[in-house]
Scaffold this active site. Structure first.
Site, PDB file in Angstrom:
ATOM      1  N   LEU A   1       1.217  -0.890  -0.248  1.00 30.27           N
ATOM      2  CA  LEU A   1      -0.041   0.059   0.017  1.00 30.27           C
ATOM      3  C   LEU A   1       1.317   1.810  -0.025  1.00 30.27           C
ATOM      4  CD1 LEU A   1      -2.560  -0.864   2.321  1.00 30.27           C
ATOM      5  CD2 LEU A   1      -3.036  -1.388  -0.023  1.00 30.27           C
ATOM      6  N   CYS A   2       1.839   0.862  -0.819  1.00 28.91           N
ATOM      7  CA  CYS A   2       2.720   2.540  -0.479  1.00 28.91           C
ATOM      8  C   CYS A   2       3.239   2.913   0.903  1.00 28.91           C
ATOM      9  CB  CYS A   2       2.044   3.730  -1.605  1.00 28.91           C
ATOM     10  SG  CYS A   2       2.552   2.999  -3.495  1.00 28.91           S
ATOM     11  N   ALA A   3       3.730   2.107   1.384  1.00 25.28           N
ATOM     12  CA  ALA A   3       3.478   2.317   3.207  1.00 25.28           C
ATOM     13  C   ALA A   3       4.556   0.982   4.089  1.00 25.28           C
ATOM     14  CB  ALA A   3       1.786   2.760   4.017  1.00 25.28           C
TER      15      ALA A   3
END
Length: 161
Positions: free
Chosen positions: A112-114
């Site tokens: 989740l790009c996190a």
């Protein structure tokens, strides 16, 4: 610098012998301003401001999701947007996303790009659902009921539940 197009508000005065132009930046803005876009933007902003359904759906979905055994919600701020990130113990988020997709329910899964934040929670991947102005309570019920069935089925098969 002379204008590259003519028309509308870029003209100061017109004579048969000559034309004078407005001072910049007006001299470079030929034609009628985008009035329709401004009117539409106002209407769109009013619609969004008056439609708080996603806020209601998030609270409802979080309460329903909290009842699923082994499901952990990541991020429970009181003023959160219409997104719920979650992880189910023992079940990879991609498996959840794939099985939900087979039921025509779309969620996001992966890092989740996190990645730094997920590591803080001891995870390498998570699942995420989101709600928009087009979603209903029935959509939440279908999502949570389907997710519950998947979690229970996989959990039983994997000996987790």
């Amino acid at each position: 610098m002379p204008p590259i197009q003519g028309g509308g508000d870029m003209i100061e005065e017109v004579y048969l012998e000559k034309t004078t132009y407005q001072k910049p930046p007006l001299r470079f803005e030929a034609g009628t301003p985008s009035i329709a876009s401004v009117i539409a933007l106002k209407t769109a902003l009013e619609f969004i401001e008056n439609n708080r359904e996603p806020d209601v759906l998030v609270g409802y979905a979080m309460r329903r999701l909290s009842a699923i055994e082994g499901l952990r919600i990541i991020g429970t701020a009181p003023q959160k947007g219409p997104i719920i990130t979650f992880h189910v113990e023992g079940i990879h988020p991609m498996d959840l996303a794939t099985l939900l997709d087979l039921k025509n329910i779309a969620i996001r899964s992966g890092h989740l790009c996190a990645q730094p934040l997920l590591r803080k929670f001891g995870l390498t991947a998570a699942a995420r659902c989101s709600f928009g102005i087009y979603n209903t309570m029935q959509d939440v019920d279908v999502f949570v009921d389907t997710l519950t069935q998947i979690v229970n089925t996989l959990g039983n098969r994997l000996g987790i539940r």
